[in-house]
Enzyme design. Structure first.
Site, PDB file in Angstrom:
ATOM      1  N   HIS A 138      37.473  48.504  43.032  1.00 37.60           N
ATOM      2  CA  HIS A 138      37.805  47.171  42.531  1.00 37.60           C
ATOM      3  C   HIS A 138      39.185  47.081  41.883  1.00 37.60           C
ATOM      4  O   HIS A 138      39.355  46.426  40.861  1.00 37.60           O
ATOM      5  CB  HIS A 138      36.732  46.709  41.559  1.00 37.60           C
ATOM      6  N   HIS A 212      33.152  38.012  42.109  1.00 32.33           N
ATOM      7  CA  HIS A 212      32.084  38.977  41.837  1.00 32.33           C
ATOM      8  C   HIS A 212      30.996  38.407  40.917  1.00 32.33           C
ATOM      9  O   HIS A 212      30.548  39.079  39.991  1.00 32.33           O
ATOM     10  CB  HIS A 212      32.688  40.241  41.214  1.00 32.33           C
ATOM     11  N   GLU A 348      29.716  39.423  47.819  1.00 29.38           N
ATOM     12  CA  GLU A 348      31.157  39.601  47.681  1.00 29.38           C
ATOM     13  C   GLU A 348      31.817  39.557  49.054  1.00 29.38           C
ATOM     14  O   GLU A 348      31.889  40.561  49.759  1.00 29.38           O
ATOM     15  CB  GLU A 348      31.460  40.933  46.996  1.00 29.38           C
TER      16      GLU A 348
END
Length: 383
Positions: A138, A212, A348
């Site tokens: 991420h 997210h 996502e």
């Protein structure tokens, strides 16, 4: 949380008081025209101030903070017209800063995992930061979820928008190129949330942002195991024992990862399927189409008691399904409630995971002459 109102842009109804007012209501609410309000939300340990924007439309209400572009609250009605908050999160800024679980955040520069932080870009290998050693996840230690975004808003007859911008410096977390990123959250009277990403760069780089949020359409403390999920994806990305994509695609039909027809999330989550064991539940990328660019439906999520339904469409090729397997009672969420595993589910949308490090997956490059654009729509209805 500080709750001082700064200013309000409005179509008809003036929002007064707490930024989190009417997060959950026991009564159907009156028709509201689009409006945007902004509040002081708090101060980070760095001393930077954070604001919270509240966007209101007739069938959807959205709270976003400038730290991480985080969606803190998302309120939609059930089949009886009663609004409730359908995303997980915290009550205060300090928890978002120090107890990060990526709740509601903008993820970037690259969502998901990159093996050993190695990114091959135009024939040059770049060493990225490795915040989930020995890999990156991420976007690194200081991903887009941990920066303060600049914000401006807009209101029209049928929608309210928040436009967030951030400039990621060359070599930030190891990524080449100065990247100018823009994210737009736009809610519509109909109950739609559109999330649009744009970016340009002065040097070839990779960019794979996502939103997210952890959804729980019940609006209660129940898990999402009873939610019915449909994924329009015939393939998923195989993971190795370390949770890193192998470069292989697996057919999902007639397996525990088959959501081609509606199925309760909990039906096969305790399966002995190797991929389920590796992910401790669902934490897998599902590939729905071969090319990106066209906005197409990719997923549906339905909670039968409330009657809330979420339809997700995207210009991306697939979606990472995450069933919040790593939440536990140490995570104290909104209203002081301890969260549990499978309390929410993330959808996502984005590019193939690990593509910058995996030769079998095509990497999308953003270049000075090739800017980036991507859209995902979350449409809430009642059935």
């Amino acid at each position: 949380m500080m709750k001082t109102k700064v200013k309000t842009w409005i179509g008809l109804v003036l929002v007064i008081g707490s930024a989190c007012s009417n997060v959950t209501s026991n009564q159907p609410q009156a028709v509201e025209k689009p409006s945007v309000s902004v509040f002081d939300y708090g101060v980070l340990s760095s001393g930077k101030k954070v604001e919270q924007y509240r966007l209101v439309a007739n069938n959807i209400k959205l709270n976003v903070i400038t730290y991480g572009g985080i969606i803190t609250h998302l309120e939609v009605p059930d089949k009886n017209g009663v609004f409730a908050d359908v995303v997980l999160g915290f009550d205060e800024l300090s928890s978002y800063e120090h107890r990060n679980r990526f709740f509601g955040a903008i993820i970037g520069r690259y969502a998901n995992r990159i093996s050993h932080g190695k990114a091959l870009i135009d024939g040059t290998e770049y060493q990225l930061s490795t915040n989930r050693k020995p890999h990156q996840i991420h976007g690194g230690y200081q991903g887009f979820d941990k920066v303060v975004w600049q914000a401006k808003s807009a209101v029209s007859a049928n929608s309210a928008s928040l436009i967030l911008t951030y400039t990621s410096a060359d070599q930030e977390e190891g990524y080449p190129g100065t990247l100018n990123a823009e994210v737009t959250y736009q809610i519509f009277n109909s109950g739609k949330l559109a999330v649009t990403f744009k970016a340009n760069t002065d040097k070839a780089t990779v960019f794979n942002p996502t939103q997210h949020s952890y959804f729980n359409l019940s609006g209660t403390g129940d898990t999402v195991l009873g939610h019915r999920l449909t994924l329009h994806a015939k393939q998923m990305v195989e993971l190795d024992d370390d949770g890193i994509p192998t470069g292989q695609l697996l057919a999902v039909k007639n397996t525990a990862l088959d959501f081609l027809t509606p199925k309760k999330i909990g039906q096969d989550i305790n399966s002995q399927n190797k991929q389920i064991i590796i992910g401790k539940g669902y934490d897998h990328y599902f590939k729905a189409k071969h090319t990106r660019g066209e906005l197409t439906e990719i997923a549906q999520l339905y909670e039968p008691v409330s009657g809330r339904k979420l339809t997700v469409s995207t210009t991306e090729m697939g979606v990472q399904l995450y069933s919040a397997n790593y939440l536990d009672e140490s995570v104290i969420g909104k209203n002081g409630v301890a969260y549990h595993a499978q309390q929410g589910v993330c959808l996502e949308t984005g590019q193939m995971p690990n593509a910058p490090a995996e030769p079998a997956f095509k990497t999308l490059l953003v270049k000075p002459e090739q800017p980036f654009s991507s859209t995902t729509e979350f449409v809430f209805t009642q059935h």
